[in-house]
Motif scaffolding. Structure first.
Motif, PDB file in Angstrom:
ATOM      1  N   ALA A 222       0.832  -1.211   0.000  1.00  0.00           N
ATOM      2  CA  ALA A 222       0.000   0.000   0.000  1.00  0.00           C
ATOM      3  C   ALA A 222       0.860   1.253   0.000  1.00  0.00           C
ATOM      4  O   ALA A 222       0.566   2.228  -0.704  1.00  0.00           O
ATOM      5  CB  ALA A 222      -0.930  -0.006   1.219  1.00  0.00           C
ATOM      6  N   TRP A 223       1.932   1.246   0.788  1.00  0.00           N
ATOM      7  CA  TRP A 223       2.812   2.415   0.888  1.00  0.00           C
ATOM      8  C   TRP A 223       3.510   2.706  -0.441  1.00  0.00           C
ATOM      9  O   TRP A 223       3.845   3.858  -0.736  1.00  0.00           O
ATOM     10  CB  TRP A 223       3.836   2.198   1.989  1.00  0.00           C
ATOM     11  N   SER A 224       3.699   1.673  -1.244  1.00  0.00           N
ATOM     12  CA  SER A 224       4.409   1.841  -2.519  1.00  0.00           C
ATOM     13  C   SER A 224       3.499   2.358  -3.632  1.00  0.00           C
ATOM     14  O   SER A 224       3.983   2.630  -4.735  1.00  0.00           O
ATOM     15  CB  SER A 224       5.034   0.508  -2.961  1.00  0.00           C
ATOM     16  N   LYS A 225       2.193   2.494  -3.353  1.00  0.00           N
ATOM     17  CA  LYS A 225       1.235   2.900  -4.375  1.00  0.00           C
ATOM     18  C   LYS A 225       0.620   4.255  -4.010  1.00  0.00           C
ATOM     19  O   LYS A 225      -0.296   4.330  -3.178  1.00  0.00           O
ATOM     20  CB  LYS A 225       0.127   1.845  -4.519  1.00  0.00           C
ATOM     21  N   PRO A 226       1.093   5.351  -4.615  1.00  0.00           N
ATOM     22  CA  PRO A 226       0.556   6.679  -4.287  1.00  0.00           C
ATOM     23  C   PRO A 226      -0.951   6.801  -4.488  1.00  0.00           C
ATOM     24  O   PRO A 226      -1.612   7.535  -3.742  1.00  0.00           O
ATOM     25  CB  PRO A 226       1.314   7.608  -5.249  1.00  0.00           C
ATOM     26  N   VAL A 227      -1.492   6.101  -5.470  1.00  0.00           N
ATOM     27  CA  VAL A 227      -2.935   6.179  -5.708  1.00  0.00           C
ATOM     28  C   VAL A 227      -3.698   5.613  -4.511  1.00  0.00           C
ATOM     29  O   VAL A 227      -4.670   6.208  -4.031  1.00  0.00           O
ATOM     30  CB  VAL A 227      -3.319   5.432  -6.997  1.00  0.00           C
ATOM     31  N   LEU A 228      -3.260   4.451  -4.006  1.00  0.00           N
ATOM     32  CA  LEU A 228      -3.907   3.871  -2.840  1.00  0.00           C
ATOM     33  C   LEU A 228      -3.748   4.780  -1.618  1.00  0.00           C
ATOM     34  O   LEU A 228      -4.692   4.992  -0.855  1.00  0.00           O
ATOM     35  CB  LEU A 228      -3.326   2.487  -2.544  1.00  0.00           C
ATOM     36  N   LEU A 229      -2.539   5.304  -1.420  1.00  0.00           N
ATOM     37  CA  LEU A 229      -2.306   6.199  -0.297  1.00  0.00           C
ATOM     38  C   LEU A 229      -3.249   7.402  -0.348  1.00  0.00           C
ATOM     39  O   LEU A 229      -3.758   7.862   0.682  1.00  0.00           O
ATOM     40  CB  LEU A 229      -0.854   6.683  -0.292  1.00  0.00           C
ATOM     41  N   GLY A 230      -3.470   7.908  -1.535  1.00  0.00           N
ATOM     42  CA  GLY A 230      -4.364   9.051  -1.691  1.00  0.00           C
ATOM     43  C   GLY A 230      -5.786   8.718  -1.282  1.00  0.00           C
ATOM     44  O   GLY A 230      -6.457   9.519  -0.606  1.00  0.00           O
ATOM     45  N   THR A 231      -6.273   7.534  -1.659  1.00  0.00           N
ATOM     46  CA  THR A 231      -7.643   7.157  -1.279  1.00  0.00           C
ATOM     47  C   THR A 231      -7.767   7.020   0.233  1.00  0.00           C
ATOM     48  O   THR A 231      -8.750   7.458   0.828  1.00  0.00           O
ATOM     49  CB  THR A 231      -8.069   5.840  -1.953  1.00  0.00           C
ATOM     50  N   GLY A 289      -9.946   8.697  -9.449  1.00  0.00           N
ATOM     51  CA  GLY A 289      -9.288   9.520  -8.443  1.00  0.00           C
ATOM     52  C   GLY A 289      -9.960  10.869  -8.288  1.00  0.00           C
ATOM     53  O   GLY A 289     -10.071  11.401  -7.174  1.00  0.00           O
ATOM     54  N   ARG A 290     -10.419  11.429  -9.389  1.00  0.00           N
ATOM     55  CA  ARG A 290     -11.120  12.715  -9.325  1.00  0.00           C
ATOM     56  C   ARG A 290     -12.458  12.573  -8.612  1.00  0.00           C
ATOM     57  O   ARG A 290     -12.897  13.501  -7.920  1.00  0.00           O
ATOM     58  CB  ARG A 290     -11.307  13.270 -10.733  1.00  0.00           C
ATOM     59  N   SER A 356      -9.014   3.450   7.099  1.00  0.00           N
ATOM     60  CA  SER A 356      -9.385   4.732   6.507  1.00  0.00           C
ATOM     61  C   SER A 356     -10.876   4.993   6.596  1.00  0.00           C
ATOM     62  O   SER A 356     -11.307   6.057   7.035  1.00  0.00           O
ATOM     63  CB  SER A 356      -8.921   4.803   5.038  1.00  0.00           C
ATOM     64  N   TYR A 357     -11.717   3.991   6.210  1.00  0.00           N
ATOM     65  CA  TYR A 357     -13.150   4.308   6.161  1.00  0.00           C
ATOM     66  C   TYR A 357     -13.898   3.949   7.440  1.00  0.00           C
ATOM     67  O   TYR A 357     -15.082   4.268   7.558  1.00  0.00           O
ATOM     68  CB  TYR A 357     -13.836   3.681   4.948  1.00  0.00           C
ATOM     69  N   PRO A 400      -0.478  13.940  -6.868  1.00  0.00           N
ATOM     70  CA  PRO A 400      -1.045  14.168  -8.203  1.00  0.00           C
ATOM     71  C   PRO A 400      -1.414  12.882  -8.941  1.00  0.00           C
ATOM     72  O   PRO A 400      -2.279  12.907  -9.826  1.00  0.00           O
ATOM     73  CB  PRO A 400       0.071  14.921  -8.930  1.00  0.00           C
ATOM     74  N   LYS A 401      -0.779  11.737  -8.602  1.00  0.00           N
ATOM     75  CA  LYS A 401      -1.103  10.491  -9.306  1.00  0.00           C
ATOM     76  C   LYS A 401      -2.541  10.061  -9.052  1.00  0.00           C
ATOM     77  O   LYS A 401      -3.136   9.357  -9.876  1.00  0.00           O
ATOM     78  CB  LYS A 401      -0.134   9.395  -8.884  1.00  0.00           C
ATOM     79  N   LEU A 402      -3.097  10.452  -7.925  1.00  0.00           N
ATOM     80  CA  LEU A 402      -4.498  10.123  -7.660  1.00  0.00           C
ATOM     81  C   LEU A 402      -5.409  10.867  -8.635  1.00  0.00           C
ATOM     82  O   LEU A 402      -6.339  10.288  -9.196  1.00  0.00           O
ATOM     83  CB  LEU A 402      -4.860  10.482  -6.218  1.00  0.00           C
ATOM     84  N   MET A 403      -5.125  12.142  -8.848  1.00  0.00           N
ATOM     85  CA  MET A 403      -5.954  12.941  -9.754  1.00  0.00           C
ATOM     86  C   MET A 403      -5.821  12.478 -11.203  1.00  0.00           C
ATOM     87  O   MET A 403      -6.741  12.629 -12.001  1.00  0.00           O
ATOM     88  CB  MET A 403      -5.575  14.415  -9.640  1.00  0.00           C
ATOM     89  N   SER A 404      -4.675  11.894 -11.554  1.00  0.00           N
ATOM     90  CA  SER A 404      -4.450  11.474 -12.943  1.00  0.00           C
ATOM     91  C   SER A 404      -4.771  10.000 -13.175  1.00  0.00           C
ATOM     92  O   SER A 404      -4.581   9.492 -14.281  1.00  0.00           O
ATOM     93  CB  SER A 404      -2.996  11.747 -13.341  1.00  0.00           C
TER      94      SER A 404
END
Length: 435
Positions: A222-231, A289-290, A356-357, A400-404
């Motif tokens: 999870a730590w290695s994936k910025p998209v997951l971290l963002g969520t 992500g958006r 998180s949730y 920014p990887k989450l938004m993209s």
């Protein structure tokens, strides 16, 4: 016109393609309807026993540690044993705790401490169960139907959450908490019977026993994936800063509208339900992500507005809009998780997702109760909403990887999609031979 309307209606593909999905959908709505009765009755009972916002908010503090510990362990367990067995046994345990609530409420002088003990027990069992439930979805639903499945699952929870709290407010007021807890017991009894009919969901052949090392492996992924971290980060921020449901009894009193307490609890799922009933568009979204970011900001803005108005109907409207924003954000999160996480890590990552949730709302209850004691109830609501908008905006800027994120081009999503297609092809080839 009819074509435009049909494009807004929920995508029912998962319902048609998976018998287990249909069974879990019905089971979930029955269980959640019953638990929603207790969701209203417990904080109201504590408020009557103590007349303290802090005592009500303390429910979140009591639930926090069991939720974290058993959530992480439940994630590792879901990767190691049959997920059906986990779901069944934890559902039985939740039913037993509902009986404890009922027995305590029937005492001539109900005690306070059993309510906190039950809250901790529910958190522990939910922590064990949710990773098994969440990680099961990607196995029983086709990859291209995951967003639709997330929308239908969320709609299921919201229908129960609307009917349960709205009815519970009336039931508690006119029939008492024992009746509300009785409905909870009946709901879990029916849910257990349906869980018995689920298909087995054994672990993969190379699954490891639950261990701290296995949990750490999931955390490293999870730590290695910025998209997951963002969520995770955005959901934590939104729930911690702008989740004031624990102080709803005091907000209703401050607005001289105690009759509307059940409606306040129901307004949030009602807003989410409206989004769910018009979620056909979500299956066509690629940049999830958006959805996560914009939905969370909408949640914060609406909660902030709810704290700034003194008209009960506007407050209810704002809470409903907040629920819609949370639903949109949740659809984006769930889709990203199911599209990108490997099957062998799905349970452990689902355990991390609980932090998180689920932990966010528990901490949010503590924050709301503490701030309400300091600044007043309405100040706790509007300040949390404003802080949520700021925090989500900052997280979106630094990740920014989450938004993209794009479901069609993301490497992890493409890999998972290819694996599911290969599994489906192998199953089709093996079917005639098996016959």
């Amino acid at each position: 016109m009819s074509r435009k309307l049909s494009s807004l209606l929920p995508d029912l593909s998962p319902w048609h393609s998976s018998a287990d999905f249909r069974l879990l959908w019905v089971q979930g709505i029955v269980a959640f309807f019953g638990s929603s009765m207790a969701l209203v009755a417990m904080p109201l009972q504590i408020a009557h026993l103590t007349d303290s916002p802090l005592a009500v908010g303390a429910i979140g503090a009591v639930e926090l540690v069991p939720l974290i510990v058993f959530g992480l362990y439940g994630g590792a367990l879901a990767d190691a044993v049959d997920r059906k067995r986990i779901i069944l046994l934890t559902e039985i345990g939740l039913g037993v705790l509902a009986v404890v609530l009922l027995v305590n409420a029937l005492l001539p002088r109900p005690m306070l401490w059993p309510l906190y003990v039950v809250a901790a027990g529910v958190a522990a069992l939910s922590g064990l169960q949710r990773p098994a439930l969440d990680s099961l979805m990607a196995r029983i639903v086709p990859h291209d139907q995951l967003t639709a499945a997330a929308a239908l699952n969320a709609l299921r929870w919201q229908v129960g959450a609307i009917a349960g709290p709205a009815l519970a407010g009336v039931v508690v007021a006119y029939a008492g908490t024992p009746t509300a807890y009785s409905v909870t017991v009946v709901g879990f009894a029916a849910s257990v019977l349906m869980c018995l009919r689920l298909s087995p969901a054994p672990a993969t052949k190379d699954a490891q026993k639950p261990s701290l090392r296995g949990i750490a492996e999931g955390a490293r992924y999870a730590w290695s994936k910025p998209v997951l971290l963002g969520t995770y980060g955005i959901d934590l921020a939104a729930m911690f800063l702008a989740f004031p449901t624990a102080i709803f009894p005091f907000l209703a009193k401050d607005l001289d509208a105690e009759w509307a307490l059940g409606l306040m609890y129901a307004a949030m799922p009602l807003g989410a339900c409206v989004v769910g009933l018009t979620s056909g568009w979500a299956s066509k979204v690629r940049r999830h992500g958006r959805m996560v970011v914009l939905g969370a900001m909408g949640w914060g803005l609406a909660m902030g507005a709810a704290g700034l108005t003194s008209n009960i109907w506007l407050v209810l409207l704002c809470i409903a809009v907040a629920g819609g924003g949370d639903m949109i954000s949740g659809l984006g999160r769930s889709t990203i998780w199911n599209q990108t996480i490997p099957e062998e890590l799905r349970g452990r990552l689902a355990g991390i997702e609980i932090l998180s949730y689920s932990c966010g709302p528990q901490l949010g209850q503590v924050r709301a109760g503490a701030v309400a004691s300091w600044t007043g109830v309405r100040g706790a609501v509007w300040s949390g909403g404003a802080a949520c908008v700021v925090a989500v905006g900052l997280l979106a800027a630094v990740l920014p990887k989450l938004m993209s994120y794009d479901a069609q081009t993301d490497e992890d999503a493409m890999l998972r999609r290819a694996q599911r297609e290969a599994e489906a092809a192998e199953g089709a080839e093996g079917a005639p031979a098996a016959a």
